[in-house]
Design an enzyme around this catalytic site. Structure first.
Site, short mmCIF file in Angstrom:
data_model
loop_
_atom_site.label_atom_id
_atom_site.label_comp_id
_atom_site.label_asym_id
_atom_site.label_seq_id
_atom_site.Cartn_x
_atom_site.Cartn_y
_atom_site.Cartn_z
N ASP A 79 0.81 -1.22 0.00
CA ASP A 79 0.00 0.00 0.00
C ASP A 79 0.84 1.26 0.00
O ASP A 79 2.01 1.27 0.36
CB ASP A 79 -0.95 0.00 1.20
N GLU A 136 -0.46 -1.95 5.20
CA GLU A 136 0.49 -1.85 6.32
C GLU A 136 0.43 -0.48 6.96
O GLU A 136 0.56 -0.36 8.18
CB GLU A 136 1.92 -2.13 5.82
N GLU A 137 0.24 0.58 6.16
CA GLU A 137 0.25 1.93 6.72
C GLU A 137 -0.86 2.15 7.73
O GLU A 137 -0.76 3.01 8.61
CB GLU A 137 0.13 2.97 5.59
N ARG A 176 18.84 -7.08 14.01
CA ARG A 176 18.76 -6.88 15.45
C ARG A 176 17.81 -7.91 16.04
O ARG A 176 16.67 -8.05 15.58
CB ARG A 176 18.23 -5.47 15.77
N HIS A 357 8.37 8.85 4.05
CA HIS A 357 7.30 9.81 4.30
C HIS A 357 7.68 11.24 3.94
O HIS A 357 6.90 12.16 4.19
CB HIS A 357 6.79 9.73 5.75
#
Length: 384
Positions: A79, A136-137, A176, A357
Site C-alpha cells: 500500500d 500496512e500503513e 537486530r 514519508h
C-alpha cells in the site's frame, strides 16, 4: 559469495515493476491493481496463487522439488500513503494525494524478483510462501490476513520481512534480535467543560485550560514513569477547540500517539494516560474521556531467525556490510502481528536518498538486488 549474477540481471525488471507500481499507487485495502499485477506475474511463473486474503492480500506458494521440509514465509507490503508526491521523477504518482512515500513499491518489486528467481530454482526441501500484504500503513493489513486464516492456510515455520532505511548506507543490511521497531498506540482525549463569554471566564470550565493541563502532565510519563533504560514517546498531535475569538468553548479534543519498544512500557504509558485524564477530570470538575483508538505491538525479532538473516546477509555481502544490533526505530509496523504468531526476523535494507514519508521520497532501485539476494540466501540456508 557475491550476489547471484542471475539475480543481478533481474535488477532491471525489479526496477520496471517498482516504477510501474509507483506510478499507480493505491491506499490500504484498495490495492486492486497492484494485487492483480502481482497475481498475474506469479501465475506466469507457474506459482500457485491465492488472492483476496485479508481483503486484497496475495500469497504465492512455491514447493521445492527436494521433498518435505520447513515452510518459510517472505512478506512484502503493497500500500501507499495518503499524501501528495512533490518530487519530479518521471515515474511520479498519477493519482492525487496517493503516493508511495515509504518504499512499499520497492518491497513488492523485491519479492517479485525473489518469486521469479525461485520459480526456476526449486531444488530445495520444503515450501516458500510469498506474502504480499495490504494496508500496512493502517497497521491493520497484517492482522486482517491472520484473521483470514493466513497461517492455517499457508503454514509458516518462520517468517521474514525487510524495510528500506536510509540511516544505513546503500549496500548494507541491519539486523537486530529483540525489538527493532516500536509499538504504536493511537488515542483521543475528549473534554466536556462549560462554555462562556470570553469576558466571563469564571462562569466557564474552560476545556483549553483542562487540555493544556493534560498535555503538560503527559510530559511526565516518559521523564518520571518510564525506566530510563527503556524507551517511550508520547506525542499530542491535534488539539481542537473553539469556533469564535470571543467565546470560551465548551469542548475540546486532543489526539496523539504512543510509541514504545517494550510491552511493559506500552502498558504503563497507557495506564498513566488514563490516570492523568481521570485525575484532571476530578481536579476541574468536568468530563475528560480517554479513548484507546488502535494498538499494535512492538516488532520483536526472535534470536535464532535473526542469526539466520545475519548469516545470509554476510554470505551475500560480506561481514563488513552487515550491521549487527542495528539501532531500532520508533516507527511501527504491522509485521509485528505476524511475529507474534510465528518466529521470524525483520531487517533493514540500506537505502540512498531521503527518509520515508518525505514528499520527495523515491525508493532506491539499486538496492533491490541486495534485498532479493538476502531473501534468497535465507531460503538456501534454511531449505537447502
Amino acid at each position: 559469495m557475491q550476489k547471484d549474477a542471475e539475480l543481478n540481471a533481474l535488477g532491471e525488471q525489479m526496477r520496471a515493476w517498482r516504477r510501474d507500481i509507483h506510478q499507480h499507487p493505491e491506499l490500504g485495502f484498495q490495492e486492486h491493481r497492484t494485487a492483480g499485477l502481482v497475481a498475474k506475474l506469479l501465475a506466469d511463473w507457474a506459482i500457485d496463487v491465492h488472492t483476496g486474503i485479508g481483503g486484497t492480500g496475495v500469497v504465492g506458494t512455491i514447493r521445492g522439488t527436494g521433498g518435505p521440509g520447513p515452510s518459510l514465509g517472505l512478506r512484502a507490503d503493497m500500500d501507499a500513503l495518503p499524501m501528495t508526491e512533490k518530487g519530479s521523477v518521471e515515474h511520479r504518482s498519477t493519482h492525487d494525494n496517493i503516493f508511495h512515500g515509504c518504499g512499499h513499491d520497492g518491497h513488492t518489486a523485491i519479492l517479485l524478483g525473489v518469486a521469479k528467481y525461485l520459480s526456476s530454482h526449486r531444488t530445495f526441501c520444503g515450501t516458500v510462501h510469498l506474502i504480499f500484504q495490504p494496508a500496512e500503513e493502517t497497521l491493520r493489513g497484517g492482522s486482517e490476513m491472520i484473521r483470514d486464516g493466513l497461517f492455517e492456510r499457508f503454514p509458516c515455520d518462520e517468517i521474514y520481512a525487510l524495510h528500506n532505511n536510509n540511516a544505513l548506507p546503500a549496500g548494507k543490511i541491519g539486523v537486530r534480535a529483540g525489538a527493532i521497531l516500536s509499538a504504536c498506540d493511537l488515542f483521543r482525549i475528549s473534554i466536556k467543560g462549560i462554555g462562556s463569554h470570553a469576558a466571563m471566564p469564571h462562569k466557564s470550565i474552560d476545556p483549553l485550560i483542562v487540555g493544556t493541563t493534560v498535555v503538560q502532565s503527559i510530559q511526565s510519563i516518559v521523564s518520571r514513569n518510564i525506566d530510563p533504560l527503556d524507551t517511550a514517546v508520547v506525542s499530542v498531535c491535534k488539539f481542537i477547540a473553539g469556533t469564535a475569538i470571543n467565546v470560551i468553548a465548551d469542548t475540546a479534543v486532543l489526539e496523539g500517539t504512543v510509541r514504545t519498544l517494550s510491552a511493559a512500557a506500552q502498558a504503563l504509558t497507557l495506564a498513566r494516560l488514563r490516570d492523568i485524564c481521570e485525575g484532571t477530570a476530578r481536579m476541574y470538575g468536568c468530563e475528560v474521556r480517554f479513548e484507546h483508538l488502535q494498538s499494535s505491538p512492538p516488532t520483536v525479532n526472535t534470536v535464532d531467525e535473526t542469526e539466520y538473516v545475519r548469516r545470509a546477509a554476510e554470505r551475500v555481502l560480506g561481514a563488513e556490510n552487515v550491521i549487527v544490533d542495528v539501532a531500532p526505530l520508533m516507527a511501527s509496523e504491522d509485521f509485528a502481528f505476524m511475529l507474534q504468531q510465528r518466529p521470524g526476523s525483520y531487517f533493514f535494507l540500506g537505502h540512498g536518498g531521503l527518509t520515508c514519508h518525505h514528499p520527495e521520497f523515491d525508493f532506491d532501485d539499486d538496492t533491490s538486488p541486495t534485498g532479493a539476494a538476502v531473501f534468497i540466501e535465507i531460503v538456501r540456508q534454511r531449505l537447502g
